[in-house]
Design an enzyme around this catalytic site. Structure first.
Site, PDB file in Angstrom:
ATOM      1  NE  ARG A 103      -5.913 -19.814   4.088  1.00 40.86           N
ATOM      2  CZ  ARG A 103      -4.793 -20.374   4.593  1.00 40.86           C
ATOM      3  NH1 ARG A 103      -4.415 -21.587   4.202  1.00 40.86           N
ATOM      4  NH2 ARG A 103      -4.065 -19.728   5.473  1.00 40.86           N
ATOM      5  NE  ARG A 112       6.830   4.593   0.604  1.00 43.37           N
ATOM      6  CZ  ARG A 112       6.495   5.373   1.631  1.00 43.37           C
ATOM      7  NH1 ARG A 112       7.403   5.668   2.541  1.00 43.37           N
ATOM      8  NH2 ARG A 112       5.281   5.868   1.763  1.00 43.37           N
ATOM      9  CD  GLU A 168      10.148   1.923  10.470  1.00 37.87           C
ATOM     10  OE1 GLU A 168       9.983   2.900   9.745  1.00 37.87           O
ATOM     11  OE2 GLU A 168       9.977   0.746  10.099  1.00 37.87           O
ATOM     12  CE  LYS A 206       2.997   3.368   3.296  1.00 36.27           C
ATOM     13  NZ  LYS A 206       3.075   3.487   4.738  1.00 36.27           N
ATOM     14  CE1 TYR A 243       1.005  -0.452   4.435  1.00 32.84           C
ATOM     15  CE2 TYR A 243       0.011   1.725   4.459  1.00 32.84           C
ATOM     16  CZ  TYR A 243       0.782   0.763   5.066  1.00 32.84           C
ATOM     17  OH  TYR A 243       1.334   0.998   6.298  1.00 32.84           O
ATOM     18  CG  LEU A 300       8.158   2.688   4.792  1.00 33.78           C
ATOM     19  CD1 LEU A 300       7.974   1.528   3.820  1.00 33.78           C
ATOM     20  CD2 LEU A 300       6.823   3.317   5.111  1.00 33.78           C
TER      21      LEU A 300
HETATM   22  N1  PLP Z   1       7.649   3.917   9.045  1.00 34.39           N
HETATM   23  C1  PLP Z   1       6.496   3.244   9.142  1.00 34.39           C
HETATM   24  C2  PLP Z   1       6.509   1.901   9.798  1.00 34.39           C
HETATM   25  C3  PLP Z   1       5.301   3.782   8.633  1.00 34.39           C
HETATM   26  O1  PLP Z   1       4.155   3.089   8.726  1.00 34.39           O
HETATM   27  C4  PLP Z   1       5.329   5.073   8.046  1.00 34.39           C
HETATM   28  C5  PLP Z   1       4.128   5.700   7.515  1.00 34.39           C
HETATM   29  O2  PLP Z   1       3.033   5.289   7.716  1.00 34.39           O
HETATM   30  C6  PLP Z   1       6.550   5.740   7.985  1.00 34.39           C
HETATM   31  C7  PLP Z   1       7.692   5.135   8.473  1.00 34.39           C
HETATM   32  C8  PLP Z   1       6.640   7.126   7.378  1.00 34.39           C
HETATM   33  O3  PLP Z   1       6.558   7.059   5.973  1.00 34.39           O
HETATM   34  P1  PLP Z   1       6.048   8.308   5.115  1.00 34.39           P
HETATM   35  O4  PLP Z   1       6.844   9.470   5.561  1.00 34.39           O
HETATM   36  O5  PLP Z   1       6.334   7.934   3.708  1.00 34.39           O
HETATM   37  O6  PLP Z   1       4.596   8.472   5.419  1.00 34.39           O
END
Ligand code: PLP
Length: 277
Positions: free
Chosen positions: A98, A49, A176, A144, A30, A200
């Site tokens: 499945r 991305r 993070e 993501k 997503y 991410l």
């Molecule tokens: N890290 C994680 C785990 C996230 O879910 C998100 C955003 O939802 C981010 C970092 C930040 O990403 P972005 O700045 O692209 O929204």
């Protein structure tokens, strides 16, 4: 209105197969893309991305850049909100049985938009609290992926403790937040975990880095620890929907005596300018 597989339809009319691998396995990826004053913000970065996420799980991108742009522009134009958050999800599609392994299927594409109400600077200047937790997620946090069980549990815990975010550490290093990237300010240097499988690669993260440089901060994409944070001059989280939030209380302990460092204000202002470009 939402977008589902080629159609713009009412949300309550949108449905997918129970055999969709997104439903069965969370087999999909997503993106979340902000729209400011009717203009999609950093579309190319988000689509790049998305391409990386799709490539990592072997789903062929169903649309070109221009096709994405025209679908997203049309959907956002159907909303009366000037500032929006676009949510795009692509799953591997519906199979006939499945099974964990997969054949090539027709991906399911779902997009919705919701109003984006950013916090004002004065709201942000109140500061926010966070808690730390061990990072129990898998080792491909750069994708993501829609399979977000660990993040969901962190979000629920944050809600129960009435804190803004859970800040995660792996092998004593901060990776993070559960839904954000994390920055630590110390002696005029802004630290953030390097990109790679542990985080991410946030689109806002890149913009914060550029904004920090414009504010004459040094930026180091190197890991830092929980101990480092306790001595920090500032702790910030960033994401597309939350922008740049100062954390002033971590595990009930004040950061920088609870005072938001002036560098945050400079970086915040610079970021706001980028939104108007
Ligand atoms: N890290 C994680 C785990 C996230 O879910 C998100 C955003 O939802 C981010 C970092 C930040 O990403 P972005 O700045 O692209 O929204």
């Amino acid at each position: 209105m939402v977008y589902l597989n080629g159609n713009f339809i009412a949300k309550n009319k949108a449905s997918i197969s129970v055999m969709d691998r997104g439903f069965l396995f969370g087999d999909g990826v997503y993106e979340v893309i902000p729209v400011y004053q009717g203009k999609i913000f950093r579309l190319t970065e988000h689509l790049d991305r998305l391409q990386n996420s799709l490539d990592s799980i072997q789903i062929t991108n169903p649309y070109s850049h221009d096709e994405w742009q025209s679908i997203l522009t049309k959907l956002s134009g159907l909303s009366s909100a000037l500032d929006q958050s676009l949510y795009l999800q692509i799953t591997r599609g519906a199979d006939t049985q499945r099974k964990h392994n997969f054949d090539t299927l027709t991906p399911t594409v779902y997009i919705e938009t919701s109003p984006l109400i950013a916090k004002t600077k004065s709201q942000l200047e109140n500061g926010f609290s966070a808690m730390t937790r061990e990072d129990i997620r898998w080792h491909r946090c750069d994708i993501k992926a829609t399979s977000l069980l660990a993040n969901i549990l962190y979000a629920q815990e944050a809600k129960q403790h009435q804190v803004e975010e859970m800040i995660l550490s792996r092998n004593h290093q901060i990776t993070e937040g559960a839904t954000s990237n994390v920055f630590m300010l110390k002696d005029n240097t802004l630290f953030t975990h390097p990109t790679g499988p542990n985080i991410l690669s946030g689109i806002t993260r890149d913009l914060v880095i550029n904004s920090a440089k414009a504010c004459k901060l040094n930026v180091q994409e190197t890991p830092f620890s929980l101990d480092d944070i306790q001595q920090a001059d500032g702790l910030w989280i960033s994401s597309s929907t939350r922008e740049i939030m100062p954390i002033t209380l971590l595990d009930d302990q004040p950061i920088n005596q609870g005072v938001i460092h002036p560098a945050w204000s400079c970086v915040f202002d610079y970021y706001q300018q980028l939104k108007n470009d």
